[in-house]
Design an enzyme around this catalytic site. Structure first.
Site, PDB file in Angstrom:
ATOM      1  N   ALA A 159       0.836  -1.205   0.000  1.00 35.10           N
ATOM      2  CA  ALA A 159       0.000   0.000   0.000  1.00 35.10           C
ATOM      3  C   ALA A 159       0.872   1.257   0.000  1.00 35.10           C
ATOM      4  O   ALA A 159       1.804   1.366  -0.790  1.00 35.10           O
ATOM      5  CB  ALA A 159      -0.971  -0.024   1.167  1.00 35.10           C
ATOM      6  N   CYS A 160       0.582   2.196   0.888  1.00 39.94           N
ATOM      7  CA  CYS A 160       1.262   3.491   0.865  1.00 39.94           C
ATOM      8  C   CYS A 160       2.752   3.408   1.191  1.00 39.94           C
ATOM      9  O   CYS A 160       3.480   4.366   0.964  1.00 39.94           O
ATOM     10  CB  CYS A 160       0.579   4.455   1.833  1.00 39.94           C
ATOM     11  N   SER A 161       3.196   2.286   1.733  1.00 39.24           N
ATOM     12  CA  SER A 161       4.614   2.134   2.057  1.00 39.24           C
ATOM     13  C   SER A 161       5.377   1.355   0.994  1.00 39.24           C
ATOM     14  O   SER A 161       6.530   0.984   1.218  1.00 39.24           O
ATOM     15  CB  SER A 161       4.767   1.442   3.420  1.00 39.24           C
TER      16      SER A 161
END
Length: 377
Positions: A159-161
């Site tokens: 995801a966002c990482s």
């Protein structure tokens, strides 16, 4: 550690779509949809069987997020109250996929900036929050489109990482001697998984693609960023989720389409993620023998202005100014894994030799990643 297995960031690349949607445009579209919904369901609303929808506003969006506009690949369909979804026509298998296409554009910019040719690269990691398909891997498609006849590629999703996890993975390849040059590419078409009819989230995301070239120090350009160290962390939470997947077709009786798009419990995320990330940064800085005053700049995940403000304050010990913690959230919105890389790409050239900075991501999972770097040259 010798220069041959010391990982550095040699360059970055950025692809930005041509079309941008302002908050004013977005609110006008959303409110038109609300008016249509409330008019068409007036009797059911009066009877208490259907919820009356509320208008959005520019003031609400900017106070809640700090976002003022976002770039998208498909603008007009998003703003059409009858559609409110991007329209990206399916391409034949003989053509490059849209996700690979924007990834290639960012990759070529990173390669050109470092004076590299595709054949100089050993591996491609496509790290993003939403992959266009399960297989063949988008990374392998990008590898082929770049003209890399050797090497390997694979997709990864945190995801966002995804970008920071990709950076550590690439850095580990350098440290182990498995590769000398690795492209980490983050193509994010976030407009495709956003519910543009949800008042609490219709303003959050935008589209973009970034690329990071990770190389061994002994082959890197004179000007580069040495990776001091990295740290990754995950902790399961359902407070940010997207349930879209290939198993959806196995339960056709389900008609909850909203559940297959981006959903979050924003207040819970804010309360839980801010201390988790701030503590992680402080602990890692101490591990590397760094004081808060040693951190010249923070390139934080671009999800929410309030979250970044609090995290930076806890790390630095004071409220950060725009120079210490630059933002691109206002014009790019949340671009998932690409956000901190955009901030680094746009706000790193002015730093001096020896300056230390931090690239940091956090998001669904929960996931978080820190990359401490030192400028060389």
């Amino acid at each position: 550690m010798t220069d041959s297995n010391t990982p550095v960031i040699s360059s970055t690349g950025l692809f930005t779509p041509e079309n941008s949607i302002s908050n004013e445009e977005l609110v006008a579209s959303f409110n038109s949809y609300v008016d249509l919904h409330n008019r068409d369901n007036a009797e059911a609303i009066a009877a208490g069987n259907v919820e009356e929808l509320q208008h959005s506003s520019v003031e609400f969006i900017e106070k809640a997020s700090g976002i003022k506009s976002r770039f998208v690949l498909s603008k007009d369909p998003i703003l059409d109250p009858e559609t409110m979804c991007p329209r990206l026509p399916e391409r034949p298998n003989e053509e490059i996929s849209i996700l690979a296409e924007i990834g290639v554009k960012a990759a070529k910019q990173a390669l050109e900036s470092a004076g590299r040719k595709p054949e100089d690269v050993d591996a491609v990691l496509c790290a993003c929050s939403n992959l266009q398909r399960a297989y063949p891997a988008i990374a392998v498609e990008i590898q082929d489109a770049l003209g890399m006849e050797d090497g390997f590629g694979f997709d990864m999703n945190v995801a966002c990482s995804s970008a920071t996890f990709g950076i550590q993975t690439a850095a580990d390849y350098i440290r182990s001697g498995s590769a000398k040059s690795v492209l980490v590419i983050n193509p994010e078409i976030c407009s495709g998984h956003l519910n543009w009819r949800d008042r609490d989230s219709h303003f959050i995301f935008g589209d973009v693609a970034t690329a990071i070239l990770i190389e061994a120090k002994d082959i890197a350009p004179d000007k580069h960023w040495e990776i001091i160290g990295t740290k990754l962390k995950t902790q399961f939470s359902n407070n940010i989720r997207n349930n879209f997947g290939f198993l959806n077709r196995t339960h056709p009786e389900s008609r909850d389409e909203d559940d297959k798009l981006f959903i979050q419990e924003g207040r819970k995320v804010f309360k839980e993620v801010v201390p988790m990330v701030a503590n992680m940064i402080v602990e890692q800085a101490e591990r590397f023998g760094l004081e808060s005053s040693d951190l010249r700049r923070l390139w934080l995940h671009q999800a929410n202005a309030g979250m970044n403000r609090l995290i930076a304050q806890r790390v630095l010990g004071h409220e950060a100014n725009d120079d210490e913690s630059p933002t691109v959230l206002d014009t790019y919105a949340n671009t998932s894994s690409a956000g901190s890389i955009i901030a680094f790409h746009k706000h790193s050239e002015d730093l001096s030799d020896g300056d230390i900075g931090l690239i940091c991501s956090f998001g669904a999972g929960y996931s978080a990643g820190t990359v401490f770097i030192r400028k060389n040259g």
